[in-house]
Design an enzyme around this catalytic site. Sequence first.
Site, PDB file in Angstrom:
ATOM      1  N   LYS A  22      -3.963 -19.296  11.328  1.00 28.79           N
ATOM      2  CA  LYS A  22      -4.912 -19.257  10.218  1.00 28.79           C
ATOM      3  C   LYS A  22      -4.629 -20.384   9.235  1.00 28.79           C
ATOM      4  O   LYS A  22      -5.538 -21.060   8.757  1.00 28.79           O
ATOM      5  CB  LYS A  22      -4.827 -17.916   9.488  1.00 28.79           C
ATOM      6  CG  LYS A  22      -5.813 -17.788   8.343  1.00 28.79           C
ATOM      7  CD  LYS A  22      -5.501 -16.661   7.393  1.00 28.79           C
ATOM      8  CE  LYS A  22      -4.494 -17.092   6.341  1.00 28.79           C
ATOM      9  NZ  LYS A  22      -4.524 -16.266   5.116  1.00 28.79           N
ATOM     10  N   ASN A  23      -3.342 -20.594   8.916  1.00 26.88           N
ATOM     11  CA  ASN A  23      -2.980 -21.581   7.897  1.00 26.88           C
ATOM     12  C   ASN A  23      -3.203 -23.014   8.365  1.00 26.88           C
ATOM     13  O   ASN A  23      -3.147 -23.941   7.558  1.00 26.88           O
ATOM     14  CB  ASN A  23      -1.524 -21.388   7.474  1.00 26.88           C
ATOM     15  CG  ASN A  23      -1.323 -20.113   6.674  1.00 26.88           C
ATOM     16  OD1 ASN A  23      -2.283 -19.519   6.178  1.00 26.88           O
ATOM     17  ND2 ASN A  23      -0.078 -19.683   6.557  1.00 26.88           N
ATOM     18  N   CYS A 126      -4.732 -13.528  -2.403  1.00 27.09           N
ATOM     19  CA  CYS A 126      -3.710 -12.490  -2.571  1.00 27.09           C
ATOM     20  C   CYS A 126      -3.037 -12.596  -3.935  1.00 27.09           C
ATOM     21  O   CYS A 126      -2.753 -13.694  -4.419  1.00 27.09           O
ATOM     22  CB  CYS A 126      -2.644 -12.609  -1.488  1.00 27.09           C
ATOM     23  SG  CYS A 126      -3.171 -12.035   0.129  1.00 27.09           S
ATOM     24  N   ARG A 131       0.521 -19.271  -8.620  1.00 31.35           N
ATOM     25  CA  ARG A 131       0.169 -20.371  -7.724  1.00 31.35           C
ATOM     26  C   ARG A 131      -0.838 -21.320  -8.361  1.00 31.35           C
ATOM     27  O   ARG A 131      -1.983 -21.451  -7.917  1.00 31.35           O
ATOM     28  CB  ARG A 131      -0.378 -19.820  -6.400  1.00 31.35           C
ATOM     29  CG  ARG A 131       0.642 -18.994  -5.647  1.00 31.35           C
ATOM     30  CD  ARG A 131       0.236 -18.745  -4.213  1.00 31.35           C
ATOM     31  NE  ARG A 131      -0.855 -17.798  -4.106  1.00 31.35           N
ATOM     32  CZ  ARG A 131      -1.457 -17.473  -2.970  1.00 31.35           C
ATOM     33  NH1 ARG A 131      -1.067 -18.045  -1.850  1.00 31.35           N
ATOM     34  NH2 ARG A 131      -2.429 -16.599  -2.928  1.00 31.35           N
ATOM     35  N   ASP A 316       6.119 -16.325   3.946  1.00 32.57           N
ATOM     36  CA  ASP A 316       5.122 -15.491   4.612  1.00 32.57           C
ATOM     37  C   ASP A 316       5.735 -14.514   5.613  1.00 32.57           C
ATOM     38  O   ASP A 316       5.019 -13.687   6.189  1.00 32.57           O
ATOM     39  CB  ASP A 316       4.083 -16.358   5.323  1.00 32.57           C
ATOM     40  CG  ASP A 316       3.016 -16.871   4.376  1.00 32.57           C
ATOM     41  OD1 ASP A 316       2.989 -16.441   3.212  1.00 32.57           O
ATOM     42  OD2 ASP A 316       2.196 -17.704   4.806  1.00 32.57           O
ATOM     43  N   ARG A 408      -7.579 -10.358   7.136  1.00 32.25           N
ATOM     44  CA  ARG A 408      -7.630 -11.747   6.674  1.00 32.25           C
ATOM     45  C   ARG A 408      -6.720 -12.643   7.509  1.00 32.25           C
ATOM     46  O   ARG A 408      -6.963 -13.852   7.593  1.00 32.25           O
ATOM     47  CB  ARG A 408      -7.207 -11.840   5.204  1.00 32.25           C
ATOM     48  CG  ARG A 408      -8.193 -11.209   4.229  1.00 32.25           C
ATOM     49  CD  ARG A 408      -7.763 -11.477   2.789  1.00 32.25           C
ATOM     50  NE  ARG A 408      -7.523 -12.898   2.594  1.00 32.25           N
ATOM     51  CZ  ARG A 408      -6.430 -13.394   2.038  1.00 32.25           C
ATOM     52  NH1 ARG A 408      -5.467 -12.597   1.623  1.00 32.25           N
ATOM     53  NH2 ARG A 408      -6.295 -14.699   1.891  1.00 32.25           N
TER      54      ARG A 408
END
Length: 429
Positions: A22-23, A126, A131, A316, A408
């Site tokens: 995904k990233n 999230c 951030r 993560d 997600r």
Amino acid sequence: MDRIRLRGGGPLEGTIPISGAKNAALPLMIASLLTDETLTLENVPRLRDVQQLFHILANHGTDWSVEGKRAGQNDMTGQTVHLCARAIVDTTAPYELVSTMRASFWVIGPLVARMGVARVSLPGGCAIGTRPVDFFIQGLEQLGAEIEIDQGYAIARAPNGLVGARIDLPRVSVGATHTLLMAAALAKGETLITNAAREPEVVDLANCLIAMGAKIEGAGTSEISIQGVERLRGARHRVLPDRIETGTYAMAVAMTGGDVTLEHARGDLLTAPLAILERAGAEISETNRGIRIRRNGAGIAAVDVETDPFPGFPTDLQAQFMALMTTAKGTSHITETIFENRFMHVQELARLGANIHLDGQVATIEGVERLRGAPVMATDLRASVSLVIAGLVAEGETTINRVYHLDRGFERLEDKLGRCGADIERISG
């Protein structure tokens, strides 16, 4: 609202196919805004975030399509996506689209580089810390963009185009590196990004941009140089396998015992987590199919971990590793150095019987003999899956609420675990 119900018990046995990352997929999709030709991406995971980004890109005028199944493919095979931003018709990324996914803010780089203007809502996603996007904005300003913040939007203008510059990032930021890498690809002259993120997903983006005609050197190191070009062309690129999904399932196998092959996984993408798992008692070997994870009946040893940018232990995987340590023999410590609010899963793990004490950014976990099932609530993407890992060994039934977070970032999680013997099901409504 969907829930996941599982009953702890037996070990995991079998094969779990690892999806595309995904990233990596999200910035690769956003890179389609840099060209008026078609960008084709293979191995794109079927996730809520990917679907949401389709809507965001379509709002800018991107046409997209997904290929149907081909011979030899199945529901666990990544999809092939075609994206074409032949004409960008809207340079605004509105709040109602951006607010649900932080990575969508990254469109600001390609839009201002190609169109000379971008109006992008400040991001959501999230709730794991502030951030801030300061580094994004400062970097784009160094490339010559004029930026103002107005009513929750970042408005960037560069009517004469961006100009290459030296950008010294104050701290390592994957998102800022992605955004500035894409913007600099169309800037006039040379850009040097120092203290750049070294993550494999950054390398994957750079490789795709190079296939599109960009001139980039140093991706995967802390200094990336980009020689801007006038235009980029279309290309075909395969998304690399998801190292976070790989690490998550590896920890699930270590938690439950058993023997699972993580198909398509690459060990070079997560050397630090796999080394930590071996110290904890898992047996790990690479095969021509992927990575094999085994654990005998000796139990899990307590191991201390500190999160760090790549090639260190990824933030993560912190929640998943904490779940693993809840039943380890002895006391372990987890230090979170990336995000200031990423221990929200602690209270939910405690509902399952975990013994965890927090002191600032350090969690101390006293391993317990057993966990017990209970209703719990997901608070963010990675916290969600940590509760699944814990529930796989908890006595009785565990129900995880608000699993839309899981959707997600994890493709068909209950199906993948169920194929390996987990007693798990999704309850709709």
